[in-house]
Design an enzyme around this catalytic site. Structure first.
Site, mmCIF file in Angstrom:
data_model
loop_
_atom_site.group_PDB
_atom_site.id
_atom_site.type_symbol
_atom_site.label_atom_id
_atom_site.label_comp_id
_atom_site.label_asym_id
_atom_site.label_seq_id
_atom_site.Cartn_x
_atom_site.Cartn_y
_atom_site.Cartn_z
ATOM 1 C CB ILE A 42 -0.988 0.012 1.250
ATOM 2 C CG1 ILE A 42 -2.040 0.891 0.752
ATOM 3 C CG2 ILE A 42 -0.374 0.409 2.452
ATOM 4 C CD1 ILE A 42 -3.280 0.575 1.904
ATOM 5 N N GLY A 103 12.641 -4.420 11.983
ATOM 6 C CA GLY A 103 11.963 -3.462 11.387
ATOM 7 C C GLY A 103 10.469 -3.961 11.038
ATOM 8 C CG HIS A 110 5.332 -8.964 5.302
ATOM 9 N ND1 HIS A 110 4.686 -9.364 6.546
ATOM 10 C CD2 HIS A 110 5.993 -8.061 4.990
ATOM 11 C CE1 HIS A 110 5.520 -8.099 7.406
ATOM 12 N NE2 HIS A 110 5.978 -7.312 6.473
ATOM 13 C CG LEU A 111 9.011 -13.750 1.459
ATOM 14 C CD1 LEU A 111 7.889 -14.288 2.488
ATOM 15 C CD2 LEU A 111 9.535 -14.848 0.545
ATOM 16 C CG HIS A 112 8.945 -6.174 2.111
ATOM 17 N ND1 HIS A 112 8.077 -5.041 1.764
ATOM 18 C CD2 HIS A 112 9.174 -6.417 3.229
ATOM 19 C CE1 HIS A 112 7.758 -4.639 3.150
ATOM 20 N NE2 HIS A 112 8.449 -5.545 4.147
HETATM 21 P P1 AMP Z 1 7.144 -4.627 7.295
HETATM 22 O O1 AMP Z 1 7.270 -2.997 8.085
HETATM 23 O O2 AMP Z 1 8.581 -5.099 6.640
HETATM 24 O O3 AMP Z 1 6.834 -5.495 8.509
HETATM 25 O O4 AMP Z 1 6.430 -4.419 6.201
HETATM 26 C C1 AMP Z 1 4.761 -4.320 6.210
HETATM 27 C C2 AMP Z 1 4.154 -3.582 4.987
HETATM 28 O O5 AMP Z 1 2.945 -3.810 5.048
HETATM 29 C C3 AMP Z 1 4.814 -2.111 4.737
HETATM 30 O O6 AMP Z 1 5.441 -1.965 3.710
HETATM 31 C C4 AMP Z 1 3.228 -1.593 4.543
HETATM 32 O O7 AMP Z 1 3.492 -0.493 3.608
HETATM 33 C C5 AMP Z 1 2.567 -2.733 4.065
HETATM 34 N N1 AMP Z 1 1.000 -2.596 4.343
HETATM 35 C C6 AMP Z 1 0.430 -2.324 5.402
HETATM 36 N N2 AMP Z 1 -0.853 -2.731 5.523
HETATM 37 C C7 AMP Z 1 -0.977 -2.698 4.222
HETATM 38 C C8 AMP Z 1 -2.158 -2.979 3.399
HETATM 39 N N3 AMP Z 1 -3.480 -2.816 3.966
HETATM 40 N N4 AMP Z 1 -2.250 -3.314 2.210
HETATM 41 C C9 AMP Z 1 -0.724 -3.524 1.875
HETATM 42 N N5 AMP Z 1 -0.069 -3.347 2.324
HETATM 43 C C10 AMP Z 1 0.370 -3.013 3.540
#
Ligand code: AMP
Ligand code: ZN
Length: 124
Positions: A42, A103, A110-112
């Site tokens: 997002i 972080g 989740h895998l970025h």
């Molecule tokens: P992290 O901070 O590495 O745990 O990554 C969490 C990620 O989730 C961040 O990059 C956020 O931008 C993303 N995120 C949080 N809420 C949503 C959502 N509703 N839809 C898509 N991405 C999200």
């Protein structure tokens, strides 16, 4: 879904990525199968920024168990396939934020997948 562990059950109720996996909050989905879901972040940090998650709630990589080995493999293979589909032939970066100092801000593994620009090292 039956969840025998009350702690895991609580996490699932409050978990934003479980809600996305269940379809109760929207996401821009990229790919989905029985066990893995990918959707656009997002708040993208690169021209392509996709999150790949297990549909099953695993709080972080640190919480993964030996029984999750096949699922972890599927996540990585999904990343590689998505990167190819998204045209990231020049390269991309895969990040798994784990725990507070890693972080991690969403407590569902989740895998970025980040691509479409030059990545740098060290990351922030
Ligand atoms: P992290 O901070 O590495 O745990 O990554 C969490 C990620 O989730 C961040 O990059 C956020 O931008 C993303 N995120 C949080 N809420 C949503 C959502 N509703 N839809 C898509 N991405 C999200
Ligand atoms: Zn979850």
């Amino acid at each position: 879904m039956f969840v025998s562990d009350p702690i895991a059950s609580e996490a699932i109720v409050d978990c934003i990525f479980c809600k996305i996996a269940a379809g109760s909050i929207p996401a821009k989905k990229v790919r989905e199968d029985d066990a893995v879901l990918a959707f656009h972040d997002i708040d993208p940090k690169a021209p392509t920024h996709i999150l790949v998650i297990p549909k099953k709630h695993i709080a972080s990589l640190a919480e993964a168990k030996a029984d999750d080995a096949a699922l972890l493999g599927r996540l990585l293979l999904a990343v590689a396939e998505i990167a190819q589909e998204q045209g990231l032939g020049k390269g991309y970066r895969v990040v798994i934020s784990t725990g507070a100092e890693g972080g991690q801000t969403v407590d569902h593994l989740h895998l970025h997948v980040l691509g479409g620009r030059q990545m740098h090292w060290p990351p922030g």
